[in-house]
Design an enzyme around this catalytic site. Sequence first.
Site, PDB file in Angstrom:
ATOM      1  N   SER A 139      38.690  61.853  31.516  1.00 52.69           N
ATOM      2  CA  SER A 139      38.173  61.397  30.215  1.00 52.69           C
ATOM      3  C   SER A 139      38.315  62.539  29.219  1.00 52.69           C
ATOM      4  O   SER A 139      38.340  63.708  29.608  1.00 52.69           O
ATOM      5  CB  SER A 139      36.700  61.031  30.357  1.00 52.69           C
ATOM      6  OG  SER A 139      36.095  60.881  29.092  1.00 52.69           O
ATOM      7  N   TYR A 152      28.145  63.684  32.803  1.00 53.94           N
ATOM      8  CA  TYR A 152      29.342  62.821  32.762  1.00 53.94           C
ATOM      9  C   TYR A 152      30.578  63.670  32.441  1.00 53.94           C
ATOM     10  O   TYR A 152      31.574  63.647  33.174  1.00 53.94           O
ATOM     11  CB  TYR A 152      29.174  61.688  31.734  1.00 53.94           C
ATOM     12  CG  TYR A 152      30.428  60.836  31.659  1.00 53.94           C
ATOM     13  CD1 TYR A 152      30.804  60.049  32.739  1.00 53.94           C
ATOM     14  CD2 TYR A 152      31.245  60.864  30.531  1.00 53.94           C
ATOM     15  CE1 TYR A 152      31.976  59.298  32.703  1.00 53.94           C
ATOM     16  CE2 TYR A 152      32.416  60.109  30.487  1.00 53.94           C
ATOM     17  CZ  TYR A 152      32.775  59.334  31.574  1.00 53.94           C
ATOM     18  OH  TYR A 152      33.941  58.605  31.538  1.00 53.94           O
TER      19      TYR A 152
HETATM   20  P1  NDP Z   1      33.955  49.493  33.732  1.00 57.09           P
HETATM   21  O1  NDP Z   1      32.462  49.665  33.748  1.00 57.09           O
HETATM   22  O2  NDP Z   1      34.530  48.312  33.061  1.00 57.09           O
HETATM   23  O3  NDP Z   1      34.509  49.514  35.228  1.00 57.09           O
HETATM   24  C1  NDP Z   1      34.040  50.412  36.183  1.00 57.09           C
HETATM   25  C2  NDP Z   1      34.479  49.958  37.561  1.00 57.09           C
HETATM   26  O4  NDP Z   1      34.007  50.928  38.513  1.00 57.09           O
HETATM   27  C3  NDP Z   1      33.903  48.619  37.954  1.00 57.09           C
HETATM   28  O5  NDP Z   1      34.883  47.851  38.605  1.00 57.09           O
HETATM   29  C4  NDP Z   1      32.793  48.976  38.928  1.00 57.09           C
HETATM   30  O6  NDP Z   1      32.687  47.945  39.894  1.00 57.09           O
HETATM   31  C5  NDP Z   1      33.352  50.248  39.567  1.00 57.09           C
HETATM   32  N1  NDP Z   1      32.299  51.082  40.136  1.00 57.09           N
HETATM   33  C6  NDP Z   1      31.304  51.734  39.501  1.00 57.09           C
HETATM   34  N2  NDP Z   1      30.523  52.373  40.390  1.00 57.09           N
HETATM   35  C7  NDP Z   1      31.060  52.114  41.614  1.00 57.09           C
HETATM   36  C8  NDP Z   1      30.707  52.473  42.938  1.00 57.09           C
HETATM   37  N3  NDP Z   1      29.633  53.239  43.200  1.00 57.09           N
HETATM   38  N4  NDP Z   1      31.463  52.027  43.961  1.00 57.09           N
HETATM   39  C9  NDP Z   1      32.543  51.236  43.708  1.00 57.09           C
HETATM   40  N5  NDP Z   1      32.923  50.865  42.488  1.00 57.09           N
HETATM   41  C10 NDP Z   1      32.180  51.292  41.460  1.00 57.09           C
HETATM   42  O7  NDP Z   1      34.519  50.850  33.116  1.00 57.09           O
HETATM   43  P2  NDP Z   1      36.023  51.311  32.736  1.00 57.09           P
HETATM   44  O8  NDP Z   1      37.018  50.412  33.305  1.00 57.09           O
HETATM   45  O9  NDP Z   1      36.043  51.578  31.293  1.00 57.09           O
HETATM   46  O10 NDP Z   1      36.042  52.722  33.461  1.00 57.09           O
HETATM   47  C11 NDP Z   1      36.884  53.032  34.543  1.00 57.09           C
HETATM   48  C12 NDP Z   1      36.999  54.541  34.651  1.00 57.09           C
HETATM   49  O11 NDP Z   1      37.525  55.069  33.440  1.00 57.09           O
HETATM   50  C13 NDP Z   1      35.680  55.277  34.896  1.00 57.09           C
HETATM   51  O12 NDP Z   1      35.925  56.320  35.809  1.00 57.09           O
HETATM   52  C14 NDP Z   1      35.320  55.837  33.533  1.00 57.09           C
HETATM   53  O13 NDP Z   1      34.547  57.003  33.611  1.00 57.09           O
HETATM   54  C15 NDP Z   1      36.691  56.114  32.968  1.00 57.09           C
HETATM   55  N6  NDP Z   1      36.789  56.149  31.509  1.00 57.09           N
HETATM   56  C16 NDP Z   1      36.317  55.113  30.733  1.00 57.09           C
HETATM   57  C17 NDP Z   1      36.412  55.190  29.343  1.00 57.09           C
HETATM   58  C18 NDP Z   1      35.886  54.137  28.433  1.00 57.09           C
HETATM   59  O14 NDP Z   1      35.617  54.448  27.257  1.00 57.09           O
HETATM   60  N7  NDP Z   1      35.732  52.907  28.872  1.00 57.09           N
HETATM   61  C19 NDP Z   1      37.087  56.331  28.700  1.00 57.09           C
HETATM   62  C20 NDP Z   1      37.495  57.366  29.612  1.00 57.09           C
HETATM   63  C21 NDP Z   1      37.387  57.256  30.946  1.00 57.09           C
HETATM   64  P3  NDP Z   1      31.323  47.434  40.586  1.00 57.09           P
HETATM   65  O15 NDP Z   1      30.236  47.558  39.569  1.00 57.09           O
HETATM   66  O16 NDP Z   1      31.644  46.024  40.974  1.00 57.09           O
HETATM   67  O17 NDP Z   1      31.152  48.314  41.770  1.00 57.09           O
HETATM   68  C1  8X3 Z   2      34.454  57.820  28.133  1.00 57.32           C
HETATM   69  C2  8X3 Z   2      34.964  58.320  26.826  1.00 57.32           C
HETATM   70  O1  8X3 Z   2      34.282  59.392  24.628  1.00 57.32           O
HETATM   71  O2  8X3 Z   2      32.629  57.992  25.745  1.00 57.32           O
HETATM   72  O3  8X3 Z   2      34.927  58.606  29.164  1.00 57.32           O
HETATM   73  O4  8X3 Z   2      33.155  60.177  26.625  1.00 57.32           O
HETATM   74  S1  8X3 Z   2      33.696  59.029  25.931  1.00 57.32           S
END
Ligand code: NDP
Ligand code: 8X3
Length: 254
Positions: A139, A152
């Site tokens: 991120s 985070y």
């Molecule tokens: P979502 O919340 O849409 O998806 C997160 C996914 O992770 C879900 O499928 C959830 O499934 C799974 N998950 C969370 N905790 C667990 C666990 N303990 N075990 C198994 N699965 C888990 O978020 P995003 O798709 O946006 O995020 C995906 C990744 O990208 C993350 O690592 C996030 O930090 C990163 N990211 C996101 C950004 C954003 O702004 N959206 C920007 C930068 C990075 P379930 O709950 O069914 O287990």
């Molecule tokens: C998520 C992006 O900008 O909320 O990883 O930290 S930000």
Amino acid sequence: MSDTLFITGATSGFGEACARRFAEAGWKLVLTGRRAERLNALVEELSKQTEVHGLVVDVRDRKGMEDAIASLPPSFAKLRGLINNAGLAVGTDPAPKCSLDDWETMVDTNIKGLLTTTNLLLPRLIAHGRGAGIINLGSIAGNYPYPGSHVYGGSKAFVKQFSLNLRCDLQGTGVRVTNIEPGLCESEFSLVRFGGDQARYDATYAGAEPIQPQDIADTIFWVMNTPAHVNINRLELMPVSQTWAGFAIERGGK
Ligand code: NDP
Ligand code: 8X3
């Protein structure tokens, strides 16, 4: 024979979009997540396009991950790709107001869960060799500090450095490693982070034209399909609407 890809956290956001993108191209998929109903529905839907295996498992559960991976049918044994995507942020309060439980949840998921998955799947990626790839979801929070990012952002800085260090140790195996570092993206990520507060979610994205999960899936698909001699080390993406704030200066403080 089709290539096989393992995606953690495929029940929403980037993971789900990647599952759809790679299924469209005929990749075989292993999809994981904790929400069984969602995962099973996705597996059923994508099974019309390609071979898909679902594993309902929490990445924080080491024994559960070991058992789930050991249970994979032989046709999914060799992996060309791993997307370490499962992750979350809990809250945006400043550090002194945070609970240790929330901090541990982020460390256990974003760091320890990613390490467990990587450690268990490395032999299968190395067995594939040339052309294989690990894609980690970092991120911009791992690159720049901002208030409320504490653990985070720290967890994502770990993911960045781990990705780079892993590359060193995989030299000679043909396995590539990439850290994807997105900024503001619209997904359930923010609903989770804001404890389900829909109004705050809406306000976060209003008028900002954030990156969409499909944009990330297209980027990851491109990274995974670059020629086998090319490694994209790190790739940072932001929506055009997002830039950096200035330094904060407190005047007349204690
Ligand atoms: P979502 O919340 O849409 O998806 C997160 C996914 O992770 C879900 O499928 C959830 O499934 C799974 N998950 C969370 N905790 C667990 C666990 N303990 N075990 C198994 N699965 C888990 O978020 P995003 O798709 O946006 O995020 C995906 C990744 O990208 C993350 O690592 C996030 O930090 C990163 N990211 C996101 C950004 C954003 O702004 N959206 C920007 C930068 C990075 P379930 O709950 O069914 O287990
Ligand atoms: C998520 C992006 O900008 O909320 O990883 O930290 S930000």
